[in-house]
Design an enzyme around this catalytic site. Structure first.
Site, mmCIF file in Angstrom:
data_model
loop_
_atom_site.group_PDB
_atom_site.id
_atom_site.type_symbol
_atom_site.label_atom_id
_atom_site.label_comp_id
_atom_site.label_asym_id
_atom_site.label_seq_id
_atom_site.Cartn_x
_atom_site.Cartn_y
_atom_site.Cartn_z
ATOM 1 C CE LYS A 196 -2.122 -1.121 3.899
ATOM 2 N NZ LYS A 196 -1.636 -2.444 4.293
ATOM 3 N NE ARG A 271 -3.852 -1.714 10.338
ATOM 4 C CZ ARG A 271 -2.776 -1.132 9.819
ATOM 5 N NH1 ARG A 271 -2.786 0.146 9.540
ATOM 6 N NH2 ARG A 271 -1.710 -1.844 9.569
ATOM 7 N NE ARG A 310 7.676 -3.234 5.638
ATOM 8 C CZ ARG A 310 6.359 -2.960 5.599
ATOM 9 N NH1 ARG A 310 5.803 -2.496 4.500
ATOM 10 N NH2 ARG A 310 5.589 -3.165 6.655
ATOM 11 N NE ARG A 328 2.549 -5.445 11.148
ATOM 12 C CZ ARG A 328 3.584 -5.294 10.317
ATOM 13 N NH1 ARG A 328 4.729 -5.910 10.565
ATOM 14 N NH2 ARG A 328 3.470 -4.530 9.263
HETATM 15 P P1 AMP Z 1 1.258 0.058 9.068
HETATM 16 O O1 AMP Z 1 2.413 0.956 8.847
HETATM 17 O O2 AMP Z 1 0.032 0.494 8.345
HETATM 18 O O3 AMP Z 1 1.569 -1.396 8.831
HETATM 19 O O4 AMP Z 1 0.861 0.185 10.613
HETATM 20 C C1 AMP Z 1 1.770 -0.222 11.628
HETATM 21 C C2 AMP Z 1 1.071 -0.287 12.963
HETATM 22 O O5 AMP Z 1 0.519 1.001 13.287
HETATM 23 C C3 AMP Z 1 -0.110 -1.226 13.043
HETATM 24 O O6 AMP Z 1 0.290 -2.574 13.266
HETATM 25 C C4 AMP Z 1 -0.859 -0.634 14.216
HETATM 26 O O7 AMP Z 1 -0.246 -0.961 15.438
HETATM 27 C C5 AMP Z 1 -0.696 0.863 13.997
HETATM 28 N N1 AMP Z 1 -1.783 1.390 13.148
HETATM 29 C C6 AMP Z 1 -1.667 1.960 11.917
HETATM 30 N N2 AMP Z 1 -2.862 2.333 11.424
HETATM 31 C C7 AMP Z 1 -3.764 1.969 12.356
HETATM 32 C C8 AMP Z 1 -5.180 2.046 12.430
HETATM 33 N N3 AMP Z 1 -5.923 2.565 11.419
HETATM 34 N N4 AMP Z 1 -5.799 1.585 13.542
HETATM 35 C C9 AMP Z 1 -5.073 1.068 14.552
HETATM 36 N N5 AMP Z 1 -3.759 0.931 14.541
HETATM 37 C C10 AMP Z 1 -3.092 1.380 13.460
#
Ligand code: AMP
Length: 372
Positions: A196, A271, A310, A328
């Site tokens: 993404k 999410r 990564r 996750r």
């Molecule tokens: P990402 O970079 O999108 O993979 O997000 C990394 C981490 O940030 C996730 O595993 C969550 O802990 C937190 N996070 C990011 N976006 C959200 C969201 N919309 N709701 C809750 N936690 C989030």
């Protein structure tokens, strides 16, 4: 609730169904309180707009009553300039009866005037008027309105029986006229590692959109040791979702910072279902909407491989440990994956094969973006 489109116009949420139910209940209670003991009123609904209001009102009314409906049909009168209205449908003898008119909305009062004229010679004992909505700023008559559910400003509304050229009557809530949406707002969706962030970087320039990655905003806050960062870190390190309230408030602040944007690419948000609902309501309030959810579909095994790869360079604690990665996915599968249905129900879900070269996938996404 999101904005809706009827014919050439757009409408945004205005009064929730719970509030309407409360108002209707209160009206029915007041009407009952004012009736002499044992009096059986006859409620007369003015069609078409009143049908939902009348149905709910009558169900809330505690006591015996009769119910009738009439329609005011316009026909050309003797004077060509004047539109005389005629009542159709009233067969009951109203002599010495307590008649309570049920109207959905009173604005200029022209219809109300007709009602008073028509009922003048029916020898009723009492004539009262109950209107769900009232527009005080445009009301031009000196006529009594006995019960008013809610006074509203002079904006065109639809829903709960009210229509715009025939459409909109079936919505259980009230919507208000708004301008056509100006933004292109897209949710870029997919499990962790689907690509993404990588794709958003290309797409934001191609379409002149602002990219908001909630994960990036959290990481920025962690790096700068802000209060928000400290709070988010303990969840993120474990691969858990940060609580909704914190995330939603942060997202709103990011959108507000870019109020003049052409639109947004939301990456990593929403999410959870409550995040999706909050986003819809937040945008709808601005007369904007989500145009579509574009989802990158990639098999889970390939994703774990990508994330571990990564992790060697990203420095992300949640990318290096297979247990945390699996957590996750678990969060994704239990809380996030259902959003596919949420957007599909609104005909806004676009699944895309997320396996291939970066450029190939950008091309696939762009084909969808061009349509939205
Ligand atoms: P990402 O970079 O999108 O993979 O997000 C990394 C981490 O940030 C996730 O595993 C969550 O802990 C937190 N996070 C990011 N976006 C959200 C969201 N919309 N709701 C809750 N936690 C989030």
């Amino acid at each position: 609730m999101s904005i809706i489109n009827l014919h050439d116009l757009y409408f945004k949420p205005f009064i929730k169904k719970e509030e309407i139910q409360q108002i209707v209940k209160q009206l029915a209670y007041q009407v009952k309180q004012d009736l002499p003991k044992g009096e059986i009123p006859i409620f007369v609904g003015i069609l078409n707009g009143c049908f939902l209001f009348a149905a709910d009102f009558i169900r809330e009314f505690q006591g015996n009553c009769e119910v009738s409906f009439v329609k005011l049909a316009s026909y050309s009168g003797t004077k060509s300039t004047e539109n005389v209205k005629e009542l159709v449908g009233l067969n009951e003898d109203l002599t010495d009866r307590t008649v309570i008119i049920l109207e959905d909305i009173i604005d200029t009062g022209a219809t109300l005037q007709e009602i008073y004229n028509i009922f003048r010679d029916k020898n009723v004992k009492q004539l009262k008027v109950a209107s769900l909505f009232f527009k005080p700023n445009v009301f031009k008559k000196e006529l009594p309105i006995d019960y008013i559910g809610k006074s509203i400003e002079d904006k065109f509304i639809i829903g709960y029986g009210l229509d715009y050229n025939g459409l909109g009557r079936n919505y259980p809530e009230i919507f208000q006229l708004t301008t056509a949406p100006k933004m292109k707002n897209i949710v870029l969706f997919g499990p962790p590692g689907a690509g993404k962030g990588t794709q958003a970087e290309f797409l934001k320039d191609m379409y002149n959109l602002v990219h908001i990655s909630t994960g990036d905003v959290f990481r920025f806050n962690i790096k700068n040791a802000t209060e928000l960062g400290l709070l988010a870190k303990k969840y993120m390190d474990e691969g858990d979702l940060v609580p909704d309230e914190v995330t939603i408030n942060m997202l709103k602040a990011e959108v507000e910072k870019n109020a003049n944007a052409n639109g947004f690419i939301f990456d990593g948000f929403p999410r959870t279902e409550s995040q999706a609902e909050a986003l819809d309501a937040f945008l709808a309030d601005k007369g904007e909407q989500i145009n579509g959810m574009v989802a990158l579909e990639v098999p889970e095994d390939l994703l774990v491989e990508r994330l571990l790869e990564r992790g060697k360079t990203s420095g992300r604690a949640d990318d290096t440990d297979e247990g945390k990665i699996r957590n996750r996915f678990n969060e994704y599968n239990t809380k996030t994956a259902i959003l596919k249905d949420y957007f599909a129900e609104q005909n806004k879900y676009y699944g895309i094969n997320g396996v291939g070269s970066i450029a190939e996938i950008t091309k696939r996404i762009a084909e969808v973006f061009n349509k939205l």
